[in-house]
Design an enzyme around this catalytic site. Structure first.
Site, PDB file in Angstrom:
ATOM      1  N   GLY A  11       0.906  -1.288  -0.101  1.00  0.00           N
ATOM      2  CA  GLY A  11      -0.163   0.084   0.150  1.00  0.00           C
ATOM      3  C   GLY A  11       0.942   1.377   0.078  1.00  0.00           C
ATOM      4  CG  LEU A  15      -3.779   9.489   3.825  1.00  0.00           C
ATOM      5  CD1 LEU A  15      -3.353  10.805   3.405  1.00  0.00           C
ATOM      6  CD2 LEU A  15      -5.066   9.290   4.303  1.00  0.00           C
ATOM      7  CE1 TYR A 139     -10.626  -0.878   6.180  1.00  0.00           C
ATOM      8  CE2 TYR A 139     -11.559  -0.215   8.223  1.00  0.00           C
ATOM      9  CZ  TYR A 139     -10.513   0.033   7.410  1.00  0.00           C
ATOM     10  OH  TYR A 139      -9.490   0.850   7.585  1.00  0.00           O
ATOM     11  N   PRO A 166      -4.891   3.237  13.845  1.00  0.00           N
ATOM     12  CG  PRO A 166      -3.925   3.611  11.844  1.00  0.00           C
ATOM     13  CD  PRO A 166      -4.419   2.581  12.634  1.00  0.00           C
TER      14      PRO A 166
HETATM   15  P1  NAP Z   1      -5.189   4.229   0.373  1.00  0.00           P
HETATM   16  O1  NAP Z   1      -4.634   5.454   0.328  1.00  0.00           O
HETATM   17  O2  NAP Z   1      -6.584   3.826   0.019  1.00  0.00           O
HETATM   18  O3  NAP Z   1      -4.262   3.380  -0.101  1.00  0.00           O
HETATM   19  C1  NAP Z   1      -4.373   1.936  -0.519  1.00  0.00           C
HETATM   20  C2  NAP Z   1      -3.136   1.235  -0.699  1.00  0.00           C
HETATM   21  O4  NAP Z   1      -3.394  -0.304  -0.789  1.00  0.00           O
HETATM   22  C3  NAP Z   1      -2.839   1.686  -2.215  1.00  0.00           C
HETATM   23  O5  NAP Z   1      -1.293   1.660  -2.308  1.00  0.00           O
HETATM   24  C4  NAP Z   1      -3.015   0.688  -3.124  1.00  0.00           C
HETATM   25  O6  NAP Z   1      -2.405   0.258  -4.164  1.00  0.00           O
HETATM   26  C5  NAP Z   1      -3.011  -0.901  -2.174  1.00  0.00           C
HETATM   27  N1  NAP Z   1      -3.701  -1.870  -2.628  1.00  0.00           N
HETATM   28  C6  NAP Z   1      -5.519  -1.680  -2.447  1.00  0.00           C
HETATM   29  N2  NAP Z   1      -5.603  -3.084  -3.047  1.00  0.00           N
HETATM   30  C7  NAP Z   1      -4.683  -3.651  -3.222  1.00  0.00           C
HETATM   31  C8  NAP Z   1      -4.358  -5.142  -3.759  1.00  0.00           C
HETATM   32  N3  NAP Z   1      -5.365  -5.976  -4.167  1.00  0.00           N
HETATM   33  N4  NAP Z   1      -3.068  -5.492  -4.019  1.00  0.00           N
HETATM   34  C9  NAP Z   1      -1.883  -4.559  -3.459  1.00  0.00           C
HETATM   35  N5  NAP Z   1      -2.272  -3.430  -3.138  1.00  0.00           N
HETATM   36  C10 NAP Z   1      -3.369  -2.792  -2.801  1.00  0.00           C
HETATM   37  O7  NAP Z   1      -5.131   3.661   1.975  1.00  0.00           O
HETATM   38  P2  NAP Z   1      -4.564   4.405   3.262  1.00  0.00           P
HETATM   39  O8  NAP Z   1      -5.659   5.477   3.794  1.00  0.00           O
HETATM   40  O9  NAP Z   1      -3.385   5.031   2.811  1.00  0.00           O
HETATM   41  O10 NAP Z   1      -4.640   3.480   4.213  1.00  0.00           O
HETATM   42  C11 NAP Z   1      -3.555   2.637   4.647  1.00  0.00           C
HETATM   43  C12 NAP Z   1      -4.117   1.686   5.767  1.00  0.00           C
HETATM   44  O11 NAP Z   1      -4.312   2.547   7.015  1.00  0.00           O
HETATM   45  C13 NAP Z   1      -5.066   0.885   5.347  1.00  0.00           C
HETATM   46  O12 NAP Z   1      -4.545  -0.420   5.999  1.00  0.00           O
HETATM   47  C14 NAP Z   1      -6.213   1.322   6.255  1.00  0.00           C
HETATM   48  O13 NAP Z   1      -7.148   0.310   6.504  1.00  0.00           O
HETATM   49  C15 NAP Z   1      -5.818   1.969   7.307  1.00  0.00           C
HETATM   50  N6  NAP Z   1      -6.444   3.052   7.926  1.00  0.00           N
HETATM   51  C16 NAP Z   1      -6.794   4.256   7.120  1.00  0.00           C
HETATM   52  C17 NAP Z   1      -7.578   5.416   7.864  1.00  0.00           C
HETATM   53  C18 NAP Z   1      -7.728   6.475   6.943  1.00  0.00           C
HETATM   54  O14 NAP Z   1      -8.374   7.322   7.612  1.00  0.00           O
HETATM   55  N7  NAP Z   1      -7.247   6.804   5.563  1.00  0.00           N
HETATM   56  C19 NAP Z   1      -7.868   5.267   9.039  1.00  0.00           C
HETATM   57  C20 NAP Z   1      -7.480   4.098   9.924  1.00  0.00           C
HETATM   58  C21 NAP Z   1      -6.544   3.033   9.233  1.00  0.00           C
HETATM   59  P3  NAP Z   1      -2.828   1.282  -5.662  1.00  0.00           P
HETATM   60  O15 NAP Z   1      -2.301   2.388  -5.282  1.00  0.00           O
HETATM   61  O16 NAP Z   1      -2.162   0.664  -6.731  1.00  0.00           O
HETATM   62  O17 NAP Z   1      -4.272   1.021  -5.767  1.00  0.00           O
END
Ligand code: NAP
Ligand code: GDP
Length: 318
Positions: A11, A15, A139, A166
């Site tokens: 990932g 973000l 989720y 987080p």
């Molecule tokens: P994000 O911006 O949506 O990024 C998701 C990442 O996962 C991207 O790099 C995407 O790759 C990759 N991904 C998705 N499906 C995939 C697959 N099948 N195979 C390989 N890679 C895949 O997410 P984020 O907000 O940075 O979240 C990161 C982590 O923090 C997650 O585990 C999320 O659950 C957790 N989190 C997020 C928040 C929030 O508010 N955003 C809050 C708490 C926890 P591509 O770019 O190629 O699509």
């Protein structure tokens, strides 16, 4: 010279991944090689693809961020996809980490996976204490299983697989797609477009009353790097701003209006869902380890996020 670490971040284009990349690039440590991978490098829902990725990079450490991620409205309409995609990704990454002898894995949970009916503040001991909010049960159960798996890998094989929890995250490189985004990037995009179209009404979904703790992605990234280097418990650790920093969605809208210098009015569409009213989390455990950690003030982090979007909206994930 300490052992050289090869740290693979799944990932890595999202973000949180981009924020970690920014933080480690500014340090330039010779004992660590960082690799940031995305779905273009491997489909982590697929075991063979995941295996090839691990064989290619041979990581000694993994930060596992990859997930199907989205805001309230995307979760409400895709609970099955959130459940299955995340269960598959998490199982494949942890199993490959075990099979290839990865020394430490840090995976990512979220404060929105905690029980809906609970006492506050939420702490690390309460993850499995009752059903999650119905809006995002797919989720939530997939994420909770990471904690179950981490304990099982530790018990059966002695692995150091841990997780962080987080609160809501925001910052540069977020997902600004109106269908799937979280509230802050969704509203940044909406206000940017409103101003661009000469509009005078900023339409915010829901009542504006729900409360959230928001962490700036660059602060979370510094904490992630600390967890990778220093935190050696299997038990999860909440990575959140202090409880007093919780804000309403209305306050978020007002901060965005200030940062954009928008002169129109905010209108709440109360026909749209509010989701969970609050999920106030305690960062007491984090504060025991890092009592002096300084979080970026919310208004400054919002301003930086707005400025980033203004400068990068053509390239941003829309
Ligand atoms: P994000 O911006 O949506 O990024 C998701 C990442 O996962 C991207 O790099 C995407 O790759 C990759 N991904 C998705 N499906 C995939 C697959 N099948 N195979 C390989 N890679 C895949 O997410 P984020 O907000 O940075 O979240 C990161 C982590 O923090 C997650 O585990 C999320 O659950 C957790 N989190 C997020 C928040 C929030 O508010 N955003 C809050 C708490 C926890 P591509 O770019 O190629 O699509
Ligand atoms: P949550 O914290 O997991 O519920 O996820 P979100 O980041 O999607 O935040 C949802 C809260 O923001 C709810 O109270 C929504 O009603 C409110 N909200 C207001 N406008 C928006 C928007 O444009 N997108 C999203 N996702 N939520 C919004």
């Amino acid at each position: 010279m300490p052992d050289k670490k090869i740290i693979m971040v799944t990932g890595g284009t999202g973000l949180v991944g981009k924020a970690i990349e920014t933080v480690v690039q500014s340090e330039n440590r010779v004992d660590e090689t960082w690799i940031f991978v995305s779905s273009k490098d491997a489909d982590l829902c697929d075991l063979d693809s995941t295996r090839r990725l691990f064989e290619k990079y041979k990581p000694t450490h993994v930060i596992h961020l990859a997930a199907m991620v989205g805001g309230l409205f995307h979760n409400m309409s895709h609970n099955l996809d959130f459940l299955r995609n995340n269960l598959h990704m998490n199982d494949n990454v942890l199993q490959m980490s075990y099979e290839t002898g990865v020394r430490k894995v840090v995976s990512c949970l979220s404060t929105c996976i905690f029980p809906d009916k609970t006492t506050y503040p939420i702490d690390e001991s309460m993850i499995h204490n009752g059903p999650p909010h119905p809006s995002n049960f797919g989720y939530s159960y997939a994420k909770r299983m990471i904690d179950v798996a981490n304990k099982a890998y530790h018990e059966q094989y002695g692995c150091l697989f841990t997780s962080v929890v987080p609160c809501n995250v925001f910052g540069p490189h977020d997902n600004y797609n109106p269908e799937s985004s979280h509230v802050i990037p969704g509203l940044i995009r909406k206000l940017f477009d409103t101003i661009d179209n000469g509009g005078d009404t900023f339409l915010v979904m829901g009542t504006g009353k729900p409360l959230r703790q928001f962490i700036y992605s660059l602060d979370l990234a510094r904490l992630f790097v600390w967890v990778l280097r220093e935190y050696d418990e299997v038990e999860p650790i909440i990575l959140s701003v202090d409880e007093e920093c919780e804000v309403s969605i209305k306050k978020v809208a007002e901060e965005l209006v200030k940062s954009f210098d928008f002169k129109g009015s905010i209108v709440f569409d109360e026909t749209k869902a509010d989701g969970q009213y609050k999920k106030t989390a305690s960062n007491k455990k984090l504060r025991c380890y890092l009592p002096d950690f300084q979080f970026t003030p919310f208004s400054r982090a919002i301003k930086e996020s707005v400025d980033w979007y203004r400068q990068n909206h053509l390239l941003a994930r829309n």
